[in-house]
Motif scaffolding. Sequence first.
Motif, PDB file in Angstrom:
ATOM      1  N   SER A  64       3.497  -4.242   3.266  1.00 45.89           N
ATOM      2  CA  SER A  64       4.310  -3.036   3.342  1.00 45.89           C
ATOM      3  C   SER A  64       3.429  -1.814   3.162  1.00 45.89           C
ATOM      4  O   SER A  64       2.490  -1.823   2.369  1.00 45.89           O
ATOM      5  CB  SER A  64       5.414  -3.057   2.273  1.00 45.89           C
ATOM      6  N   LEU A  65       3.729  -0.799   3.938  1.00 47.24           N
ATOM      7  CA  LEU A  65       3.029   0.482   3.848  1.00 47.24           C
ATOM      8  C   LEU A  65       4.065   1.568   3.627  1.00 47.24           C
ATOM      9  O   LEU A  65       5.016   1.687   4.398  1.00 47.24           O
ATOM     10  CB  LEU A  65       2.258   0.762   5.140  1.00 47.24           C
ATOM     11  N   THR A  66       3.904   2.327   2.581  1.00 49.34           N
ATOM     12  CA  THR A  66       4.801   3.439   2.301  1.00 49.34           C
ATOM     13  C   THR A  66       4.008   4.727   2.359  1.00 49.34           C
ATOM     14  O   THR A  66       3.058   4.906   1.598  1.00 49.34           O
ATOM     15  CB  THR A  66       5.453   3.302   0.912  1.00 49.34           C
ATOM     16  N   HIS A 111       0.848  -1.193   0.000  1.00 45.85           N
ATOM     17  CA  HIS A 111       0.000   0.000   0.000  1.00 45.85           C
ATOM     18  C   HIS A 111       0.882   1.239   0.000  1.00 45.85           C
ATOM     19  O   HIS A 111       1.835   1.343   0.771  1.00 45.85           O
ATOM     20  CB  HIS A 111      -0.899   0.019   1.237  1.00 45.85           C
ATOM     21  N   VAL A 112       0.560   2.181  -0.887  1.00 54.48           N
ATOM     22  CA  VAL A 112       1.306   3.436  -0.981  1.00 54.48           C
ATOM     23  C   VAL A 112       0.368   4.579  -0.628  1.00 54.48           C
ATOM     24  O   VAL A 112      -0.726   4.687  -1.178  1.00 54.48           O
ATOM     25  CB  VAL A 112       1.887   3.649  -2.393  1.00 54.48           C
ATOM     26  N   GLU A 113       0.820   5.422   0.295  1.00 51.41           N
ATOM     27  CA  GLU A 113       0.041   6.562   0.774  1.00 51.41           C
ATOM     28  C   GLU A 113       0.740   7.850   0.361  1.00 51.41           C
ATOM     29  O   GLU A 113       1.611   8.359   1.060  1.00 51.41           O
ATOM     30  CB  GLU A 113      -0.069   6.498   2.303  1.00 51.41           C
ATOM     31  N   PRO A 114       0.399   8.417  -0.813  1.00 50.38           N
ATOM     32  CA  PRO A 114       1.029   9.662  -1.244  1.00 50.38           C
ATOM     33  C   PRO A 114       0.357  10.871  -0.588  1.00 50.38           C
ATOM     34  O   PRO A 114      -0.795  11.177  -0.858  1.00 50.38           O
ATOM     35  CB  PRO A 114       0.816   9.662  -2.758  1.00 50.38           C
ATOM     36  N   VAL A 115       1.069  11.558   0.289  1.00 56.24           N
ATOM     37  CA  VAL A 115       0.474  12.660   1.057  1.00 56.24           C
ATOM     38  C   VAL A 115       0.520  13.966   0.279  1.00 56.24           C
ATOM     39  O   VAL A 115      -0.318  14.828   0.469  1.00 56.24           O
ATOM     40  CB  VAL A 115       1.201  12.813   2.412  1.00 56.24           C
ATOM     41  N   GLN A 116       1.472  14.161  -0.572  1.00 56.80           N
ATOM     42  CA  GLN A 116       1.714  15.351  -1.397  1.00 56.80           C
ATOM     43  C   GLN A 116       2.559  16.359  -0.631  1.00 56.80           C
ATOM     44  O   GLN A 116       2.293  16.686   0.509  1.00 56.80           O
ATOM     45  CB  GLN A 116       0.422  16.003  -1.885  1.00 56.80           C
ATOM     46  N   CYS A 126      -3.133  11.992  -1.821  1.00 57.09           N
ATOM     47  CA  CYS A 126      -3.915  10.890  -1.252  1.00 57.09           C
ATOM     48  C   CYS A 126      -4.522   9.978  -2.318  1.00 57.09           C
ATOM     49  O   CYS A 126      -5.585   9.393  -2.095  1.00 57.09           O
ATOM     50  CB  CYS A 126      -5.010  11.438  -0.335  1.00 57.09           C
ATOM     51  N   GLN A 127      -3.881   9.866  -3.472  1.00 56.41           N
ATOM     52  CA  GLN A 127      -4.331   8.918  -4.491  1.00 56.41           C
ATOM     53  C   GLN A 127      -3.603   7.615  -4.235  1.00 56.41           C
ATOM     54  O   GLN A 127      -2.576   7.308  -4.820  1.00 56.41           O
ATOM     55  CB  GLN A 127      -4.035   9.453  -5.896  1.00 56.41           C
ATOM     56  N   ARG A 128      -4.153   6.847  -3.341  1.00 56.22           N
ATOM     57  CA  ARG A 128      -3.472   5.674  -2.815  1.00 56.22           C
ATOM     58  C   ARG A 128      -3.406   4.550  -3.839  1.00 56.22           C
ATOM     59  O   ARG A 128      -4.268   4.438  -4.698  1.00 56.22           O
ATOM     60  CB  ARG A 128      -4.185   5.208  -1.546  1.00 56.22           C
ATOM     61  N   ALA A 129      -2.387   3.721  -3.703  1.00 54.78           N
ATOM     62  CA  ALA A 129      -2.222   2.571  -4.588  1.00 54.78           C
ATOM     63  C   ALA A 129      -2.263   1.303  -3.756  1.00 54.78           C
ATOM     64  O   ALA A 129      -1.672   1.238  -2.673  1.00 54.78           O
ATOM     65  CB  ALA A 129      -0.901   2.667  -5.341  1.00 54.78           C
ATOM     66  N   THR A 130      -2.970   0.306  -4.245  1.00 54.14           N
ATOM     67  CA  THR A 130      -3.162  -0.935  -3.497  1.00 54.14           C
ATOM     68  C   THR A 130      -2.827  -2.132  -4.366  1.00 54.14           C
ATOM     69  O   THR A 130      -3.269  -2.212  -5.515  1.00 54.14           O
ATOM     70  CB  THR A 130      -4.633  -1.080  -3.038  1.00 54.14           C
ATOM     71  N   ARG A 131      -2.068  -3.065  -3.813  1.00 52.71           N
ATOM     72  CA  ARG A 131      -1.835  -4.356  -4.457  1.00 52.71           C
ATOM     73  C   ARG A 131      -1.973  -5.422  -3.381  1.00 52.71           C
ATOM     74  O   ARG A 131      -1.260  -5.389  -2.375  1.00 52.71           O
ATOM     75  CB  ARG A 131      -0.452  -4.428  -5.102  1.00 52.71           C
TER      76      ARG A 131
END
Length: 384
Positions: free
Chosen positions: A280-282, A165-170, A291-296
């Motif tokens: 994993s969480l980034t 999971h990727v958490e892009p905060v900006q 906040c356009q999160r990516a999930t795999r």
Amino acid sequence: MSPSPKRTKANPVTVLVVGAVREEMYDNLNSYPFKIYASFCLTHPSLATVVAVCESNAKRQSNFALRHKIEPKNVLSDYKQITKGLAQCAVVSTLDQSHADIVVHLASLGYHILCEKPWPFMRQAVLKAGVLFACGHVLRYSPYTRALQSVLRSGEIGDIINVVHVEPVQFRMVPFCPSFVRGNWRNEAETSFSLMTKCAKRVSSFGSLTHFKKSQKPKEAGDAKNCLDCSISSSCPYSATSLYITQAHLVVSKLRDGQYGACVYEIPDNDVCDHQVTASLTMVAFTESVCQRATRIHGTKGEIIGDMSTFTVFDFGSKVKRTVDPAKTDVDGDGDSGLMHAFIRAVATGDQSLLGCDVNDVFESHRLVFAAEEARLKGTVVSL
């Protein structure tokens, strides 16, 4: 726990708001405040209504009370002034460092509570009082997450092997610089920490052989040691007959006599990891997206890939991929609204299960995050 009265248009759930900070961050009721907890009551008056507020800032207190038409006797400036019976439940929206004392006080008075961080003595107070507790983990209640949960619980992709999971905060806009660099959450000692720092100076690896072993062999496969003898070879995603014969890479004799026809669950000397790093969480501030999160999510029968709006589900056995668009079927709105819908339903019925978790579940999730922060600071691995 006795259930609250049945909710009707004349009998909505009554709410006490402690801390009007979030309401006053936005002026336009036609946009963001629809997502904020107290404003939920303005947009859904048949479900809930704010009847009391506790706010130390005089201007915010006055504006909030006027907006929600709160009687003067129920406008307070200190949480210690809160007494029993002002409302059925309380929403705590103060800064992190004040949550514990407020929640302990509210729980002792019998209020059902929506708050953020369940510290150990907060959890103890909630359990002792027997009140409902909801945590502000709004993503749990977003249409996207609810749809993901539905697919995962159905068993469609089998046992979960790996999550990324990727958490892009900006980097510049809300919320990172205004909140975590310049704002109220800029100092860990005063509030709480951020998982932003995932530096490449330290590397850790975790893995195991999870699926390709005899204990995981489908019961329907029986005692078959070779895919040519297996009754489920046509549906098994790992079948040698579908993998090799259809691709003409090997002939049947090779499958019968060699190792390539062996059942993947029946190879005694296989000890190679089939996954490394279970989850994993980034979280990263240096992104263009907000906040356009990516999930795999990878399972033993399929995988899910999503972008917080839609996601695809790929079935290894059938080779069929389908797209799920939660916005087309979900009626509770975004995460903030979804959380309030769930909390108000739970309060109205006295049913904690409607929230999907309880104070113990929430505490354990926070315990995991604290362990991650401890590992970062100490440069070590923390076992739970």
